[in-house]
Each structure stands twice: as structure tokens, then as C-alpha cells.
Enzyme design. Sequence first.
Site, mmCIF file in Angstrom:
data_model
loop_
_atom_site.group_PDB
_atom_site.id
_atom_site.type_symbol
_atom_site.label_atom_id
_atom_site.label_comp_id
_atom_site.label_asym_id
_atom_site.label_seq_id
_atom_site.Cartn_x
_atom_site.Cartn_y
_atom_site.Cartn_z
ATOM 1 C CB ALA A 35 6.256 -21.909 15.147
ATOM 2 C CE LYS A 36 5.086 -19.109 20.367
ATOM 3 N NZ LYS A 36 6.355 -18.808 21.064
#
Length: 344
Positions: free
Chosen positions: A46-47
Site C-alpha cells: 500500500a505504500k
Amino acid sequence: MKEIKAYSNVLELIGNTPLLQLNRITSQMKGNFYAKVEGFNPGHSAKDRIALHIIEKAEKEGILKPGDTIIETTSGNTGFSIAMVSVLKGYECILAVSSKSSKDKIDMLRAMGATVHVCPAHVPADDPRSYYEVAKRLHSEIANSVYINQYFNKLNIEAHYETTGPEIWEQTNGQITHLVACSGTGGTISGTARYLKEQNPNVKVIGIDAYGSVLQKYHQTREFDKNEIYPYRIEGLGKNLIPDATDFDTIDAFIKVTDEDSAHTARELARTEGIFAGYTSGAALQGIKQLDEEGVFDANSIVVVILPDHGSRYMSKVYSDEWMAQQGFLDEKTEVPQNLQYIK
């Protein structure tokens, strides 16, 4: 020449990750369960979303210029995403990493061209050896450098407000009743929750915290209790400080999970659903199990759990029988999988 249907680079692949129905691992639970599988991002977490969002914002505002150096504090995933974006945009990348991060993560960061400073994990946040302080020092020493500082950067929240939240709302046709997500910096859960609650204030948002972290107690009391802090193994979850990138008002409750349960649940997810996800994803699913035991869900619940990263980052940890045994996570009650044979 006919049109070639290709993306121009990997940055165009960020976001729009699939929502996948969970079946076997949740078969004995009440409700309908779906996983937002962030490992489908090109950087496998998700980063990617915050790395691209923060860097492009800095470019637009003239903070980042060609040839500059990007510095960041990371448990591994954000660092990889920043290194990936830096490669394509031509920035130098220096990362201060916790020694708790898996060897797999550190090797991946170096493979992506980043310079990595490995800092002791179990020291106070204000200790000059902590990865927070090392990143600050490097920023002060290196000319033309920009410190992303994800823990105190409100753009962390904005990235998920603009992408993850709308995606989940659209994918569930607005029917989501519960969001379950791990909380580290807090950007993922806060930004996603903020968007969903604007659409429907009745959506319940539950954060997953680790034993040894201060987040749950702070959410309940708004007081920082250093007595809550002690070492734990899960990466990218919980904190020994209060991040500005966490909007506690958007979170309804926290639940804590153990290192051991989270590790086993990550392995179970691979065996039951074919989803090869990270240690933190195992923690998120373990939280779902505990919430079900507490009777939080009913037959009409539409529960979305965010699985933040990919299992490839943890081959030397939760997917290693040797590491699991060293931690005391494999015992007489937990049989080591016998699915490896050498033919002589």
C-alpha cells in the site's frame, strides 16, 4: 504501426488494487468478508500510494528538484516504494531502517538502488540511534535533501483519502459496513476511513495494533503511556510514539494481536485462500478472527480488510520454519509442515 497497449512505466500501475472475497479462512464466521489486496501494487504494498503522492506533491510545490536526495524512515515497505519512484524520477534515495525489518526487505531496498542505514529497533524514539533521529541527522547533513517523514506527514492520509477510500466504496457499491486495517503511521486507515465515513458515517472502522505499542491506549485515553512500550516482532504495525499521520477521530476502536497469532494467520491465509501476504496482513486477518469471536459482525456485515503487503518480504521470517521455531512459534501443538522432500 498499430497501437501497442502498454503502460509507460510501473508508476501507472499504482492503485486500483483488487477486492477479493474471502471464503475458506472466514467460513465459520458471521458476515461477508473481502480483502483489499495491496500486494498487487507494483512495489507490492500500500505504500506505493503515499510514495508517489508525496513525491509528486513535493515536485509541484518546488520542494523537490532534479538531482535532489530523498530521505525517509521506514520499516521497509515505504522505503521500497520511495526507492522505486526515485529510480524513475532520478532522485538519490537514502533510507533509515529499523533492525526489526526482515533481511528480505533490506536486500530489496539495496537492490532498488537505495543507500540503507540499519538502526537498532528497541531504543526510544528520541535516541540518536533510532531510525527517526538518524533520518533527521542525515537530512541536516546532506545538501538538497528532502525528508519525507511519513509518520508526521498529513499527505500520508491524503493519499489514501483520494485513492484507497474511493476504490473500496466503489468496489462494494457503498455497502461496506466495517473497515479493518492495521495502524502504523496511520495514513492508510485514517485516509480510507475519512473518505468512507463521509459517504456513510455508520461505517465502523477498527484498527489493528500490536502488544508493545501505544496506539490503542492513546485512542482510549488520549494519553501517551510509555509503560505500554516493549519489543514485538510484527513489522509496520503499532508505534512507540504518536504519529501525526493518524487521525484517531476517524477510528472507532482498536484491537491488539500477538506476534505468534499473526504469524500463523499469515501462513493460514496462503494455505486457505492462495493469498501470499505479509506479516502485517496476517495481523489484520487475526484481528478479524478476534472481532468475530467478540460478536462484532452479523450475517449482514460487509467487512473489508486491507492486506497491506506481499509475503515475499517475509521469506526469512514468518514463512521460514527455522525462524518460527526460534521465536517459539512452533511447538508440540503446532506441527511443522512436512511438504519438503529431498530425493537422493
